[in-house]
Design a protein around this motif. Sequence first.
Motif, PDB file in Angstrom:
ATOM      1  N   ILE A 144      14.369  31.408  21.812  1.00  0.00           N
ATOM      2  CA  ILE A 144      14.563  31.465  20.367  1.00  0.00           C
ATOM      3  C   ILE A 144      13.298  31.940  19.658  1.00  0.00           C
ATOM      4  CG2 ILE A 144      16.363  29.700  20.255  1.00  0.00           C
ATOM      5  CD1 ILE A 144      14.190  27.702  19.419  1.00  0.00           C
ATOM      6  N   GLU A 145      13.529  32.523  18.497  1.00  0.00           N
ATOM      7  CA  GLU A 145      12.443  32.867  17.580  1.00  0.00           C
ATOM      8  C   GLU A 145      12.836  32.327  16.214  1.00  0.00           C
ATOM      9  OE1 GLU A 145      10.475  36.797  15.441  1.00  0.00           O
ATOM     10  OE2 GLU A 145      11.570  37.015  17.333  1.00  0.00           O
ATOM     11  N   LYS A 146      11.997  31.487  15.655  1.00  0.00           N
ATOM     12  CA  LYS A 146      12.277  30.860  14.365  1.00  0.00           C
ATOM     13  C   LYS A 146      11.543  31.620  13.266  1.00  0.00           C
ATOM     14  CE  LYS A 146      12.003  26.194  12.303  1.00  0.00           C
ATOM     15  NZ  LYS A 146      11.558  24.808  12.558  1.00  0.00           N
ATOM     16  N   PHE A 147      12.268  31.990  12.218  1.00  0.00           N
ATOM     17  CA  PHE A 147      11.643  32.704  11.103  1.00  0.00           C
ATOM     18  C   PHE A 147      12.302  32.292   9.793  1.00  0.00           C
ATOM     19  CE2 PHE A 147      15.224  35.241  12.424  1.00  0.00           C
ATOM     20  CZ  PHE A 147      15.721  35.817  11.265  1.00  0.00           C
ATOM     21  N   GLN A 148      11.762  32.803   8.704  1.00  0.00           N
ATOM     22  CA  GLN A 148      12.241  32.423   7.376  1.00  0.00           C
ATOM     23  C   GLN A 148      13.112  33.518   6.762  1.00  0.00           C
ATOM     24  OE1 GLN A 148      11.355  29.215   5.877  1.00  0.00           O
ATOM     25  NE2 GLN A 148      10.999  29.102   8.086  1.00  0.00           N
ATOM     26  N   ARG A 149      14.239  33.100   6.178  1.00  0.00           N
ATOM     27  CA  ARG A 149      14.995  33.940   5.270  1.00  0.00           C
ATOM     28  C   ARG A 149      14.826  33.378   3.862  1.00  0.00           C
ATOM     29  NH1 ARG A 149      18.746  37.641   7.374  1.00  0.00           N
ATOM     30  NH2 ARG A 149      19.868  37.583   5.389  1.00  0.00           N
ATOM     31  N   TYR A 150      15.311  34.123   2.868  1.00  0.00           N
ATOM     32  CA  TYR A 150      15.054  33.759   1.479  1.00  0.00           C
ATOM     33  C   TYR A 150      16.367  33.748   0.701  1.00  0.00           C
ATOM     34  CZ  TYR A 150      10.409  34.927   3.112  1.00  0.00           C
ATOM     35  OH  TYR A 150       9.247  34.980   3.851  1.00  0.00           O
ATOM     36  N   ARG A 151      16.652  32.605   0.071  1.00  0.00           N
ATOM     37  CA  ARG A 151      17.884  32.403  -0.685  1.00  0.00           C
ATOM     38  C   ARG A 151      17.569  32.469  -2.183  1.00  0.00           C
ATOM     39  NH1 ARG A 151      19.390  27.859   1.660  1.00  0.00           N
ATOM     40  NH2 ARG A 151      20.829  28.869   3.096  1.00  0.00           N
ATOM     41  N   PHE A 152      18.487  33.053  -2.954  1.00  0.00           N
ATOM     42  CA  PHE A 152      18.275  33.234  -4.388  1.00  0.00           C
ATOM     43  C   PHE A 152      19.338  32.504  -5.203  1.00  0.00           C
ATOM     44  CE2 PHE A 152      16.328  36.641  -2.114  1.00  0.00           C
ATOM     45  CZ  PHE A 152      15.098  36.807  -2.747  1.00  0.00           C
ATOM     46  N   LYS A 153      18.967  32.143  -6.408  1.00  0.00           N
ATOM     47  CA  LYS A 153      19.906  31.470  -7.302  1.00  0.00           C
ATOM     48  C   LYS A 153      21.069  32.405  -7.627  1.00  0.00           C
ATOM     49  CE  LYS A 153      16.404  28.464  -9.335  1.00  0.00           C
ATOM     50  NZ  LYS A 153      15.702  28.032 -10.568  1.00  0.00           N
ATOM     51  N   ILE A 177      30.514  39.593  -3.223  1.00  0.00           N
ATOM     52  CA  ILE A 177      30.110  40.201  -1.957  1.00  0.00           C
ATOM     53  C   ILE A 177      28.728  39.696  -1.548  1.00  0.00           C
ATOM     54  CG2 ILE A 177      31.377  42.307  -2.559  1.00  0.00           C
ATOM     55  CD1 ILE A 177      28.550  43.654  -2.878  1.00  0.00           C
ATOM     56  N   GLU A 178      28.390  39.916  -0.289  1.00  0.00           N
ATOM     57  CA  GLU A 178      27.034  39.759   0.223  1.00  0.00           C
ATOM     58  C   GLU A 178      26.489  41.169   0.443  1.00  0.00           C
ATOM     59  OE1 GLU A 178      23.721  37.595   1.371  1.00  0.00           O
ATOM     60  OE2 GLU A 178      25.636  36.675   0.853  1.00  0.00           O
ATOM     61  N   ILE A 179      25.312  41.456  -0.098  1.00  0.00           N
ATOM     62  CA  ILE A 179      24.773  42.821  -0.096  1.00  0.00           C
ATOM     63  C   ILE A 179      24.051  43.143   1.206  1.00  0.00           C
ATOM     64  CG2 ILE A 179      23.056  44.342  -1.156  1.00  0.00           C
ATOM     65  CD1 ILE A 179      23.724  43.095  -3.833  1.00  0.00           C
ATOM     66  N   GLU A 180      24.290  44.355   1.700  1.00  0.00           N
ATOM     67  CA  GLU A 180      23.536  44.950   2.802  1.00  0.00           C
ATOM     68  C   GLU A 180      22.916  46.239   2.274  1.00  0.00           C
ATOM     69  OE1 GLU A 180      22.208  45.999   6.795  1.00  0.00           O
ATOM     70  OE2 GLU A 180      22.862  44.112   5.897  1.00  0.00           O
ATOM     71  N   VAL A 181      21.593  46.394   2.407  1.00  0.00           N
ATOM     72  CA  VAL A 181      20.923  47.606   1.934  1.00  0.00           C
ATOM     73  C   VAL A 181      19.918  48.074   2.977  1.00  0.00           C
ATOM     74  CG1 VAL A 181      19.198  46.263   0.662  1.00  0.00           C
ATOM     75  CG2 VAL A 181      19.606  48.647   0.035  1.00  0.00           C
ATOM     76  N   ALA A 182      19.846  49.393   3.166  1.00  0.00           N
ATOM     77  CA  ALA A 182      18.897  49.959   4.129  1.00  0.00           C
ATOM     78  C   ALA A 182      18.649  51.421   3.781  1.00  0.00           C
ATOM     79  CB  ALA A 182      19.418  49.830   5.556  1.00  0.00           C
ATOM     80  N   THR A 183      17.486  51.917   4.218  1.00  0.00           N
ATOM     81  CA  THR A 183      17.059  53.288   3.935  1.00  0.00           C
ATOM     82  C   THR A 183      16.569  53.947   5.207  1.00  0.00           C
ATOM     83  OG1 THR A 183      16.319  52.565   1.737  1.00  0.00           O
ATOM     84  CG2 THR A 183      15.544  54.716   2.492  1.00  0.00           C
ATOM     85  N   ASP A 184      16.896  55.221   5.373  1.00  0.00           N
ATOM     86  CA  ASP A 184      16.342  56.020   6.463  1.00  0.00           C
ATOM     87  C   ASP A 184      14.812  55.973   6.359  1.00  0.00           C
ATOM     88  OD1 ASP A 184      15.204  58.301   7.842  1.00  0.00           O
ATOM     89  OD2 ASP A 184      17.198  59.186   7.901  1.00  0.00           O
ATOM     90  N   ASP A 230      20.666  37.770  -0.057  1.00  0.00           N
ATOM     91  CA  ASP A 230      19.988  36.823   0.830  1.00  0.00           C
ATOM     92  C   ASP A 230      19.035  37.652   1.672  1.00  0.00           C
ATOM     93  OD1 ASP A 230      20.577  33.783   1.979  1.00  0.00           O
ATOM     94  OD2 ASP A 230      19.761  35.153   3.481  1.00  0.00           O
ATOM     95  N   ALA A 231      17.734  37.408   1.533  1.00  0.00           N
ATOM     96  CA  ALA A 231      16.733  38.316   2.097  1.00  0.00           C
ATOM     97  C   ALA A 231      16.303  37.922   3.500  1.00  0.00           C
ATOM     98  CB  ALA A 231      15.521  38.377   1.175  1.00  0.00           C
ATOM     99  N   ALA A 232      16.192  38.940   4.366  1.00  0.00           N
ATOM    100  CA  ALA A 232      15.794  38.719   5.748  1.00  0.00           C
ATOM    101  C   ALA A 232      14.287  38.743   5.939  1.00  0.00           C
ATOM    102  CB  ALA A 232      16.433  39.780   6.640  1.00  0.00           C
ATOM    103  N   ASN A 233      13.547  39.244   4.944  1.00  0.00           N
ATOM    104  CA  ASN A 233      12.093  39.362   5.078  1.00  0.00           C
ATOM    105  C   ASN A 233      11.462  39.440   3.690  1.00  0.00           C
ATOM    106  OD1 ASN A 233      12.327  42.179   4.235  1.00  0.00           O
ATOM    107  ND2 ASN A 233      13.095  42.553   6.318  1.00  0.00           N
TER     108      ASN A 233
END
Length: 257
Positions: free
Chosen positions: A98-107, A190-197, A227-230
């Motif tokens: 396992i690898e434990k890390f932090q995600r970030y939750r918003f109001k 919805i839950e947002i997914e965003v990414a850039t080349d 909900d942020a992954a980093n």
Amino acid sequence: MIFEADINIRKKLFPMFEEMDSTIILSCLQGHMGTAWVDDLENPTVAQITVGIFVFYAGNPNTKEAEELLYNLPDYTLAIVHTDDWKNRIETIHKGSIEKFQRYRFKKNPENLDRHQLQTFISALPEGYELKRIDTTLAKEPALHEISEDFTSQFNSIDDYINRGVGFGILYDEQIVCAATSFSIYNDGIEIEVATDPKHRRKGLATIVSSALILDCLDRGMYPNWDAANLDSSMLAQKLGYILEEEYDTYFIDYKK
């Protein structure tokens, strides 16, 4: 023994997961997508929810069924739990994997999202780039899925995504280079997914395409959850108007079946 839960059984799980503030959980319990597993179909005491790479656990972690559920994993797993007992169980069972890390939750407050500011972001689209709603043609473009496998992957098909999902993309030389879509859906949003080349980063594209998606959701009475992954994702969310509520533990589990 564990059992897959149908929509009727899922309804019984709301109290078990009520302390976990996640729209992805709602997407499963409300029957939109994902799978749920329980120890008992009549009176479940432990449960697992899986939507894509996200796996959530609730209930009693100290049972043999809980251990069975902790091995009932997708190929790539991000596990999220709410109590120290569950964290200890994960860290014991998957010790060394396992690898434990932090995600970030918003109001979750649409009033924090300033429509005028979001429109200002959109107006800053750099020359040579084009902002478009993702239609069937764009959704089928290989370039979209090379940027992120999760733009449409929780839907049954591209047609299902077009019917139930939403997204916007930015094109350069007629090729999509950035997008923001509905990773998952629930009754109210919805839950947002965003990414850039990578070749087109640091141009503000993620800000622009996210603003377009957020405004579209607000116009339709849907909440666009973030909900942020980093930290980079967290900073972008706050730029867009989201207010950080908390950091929380997440486990990457490298479990080989």
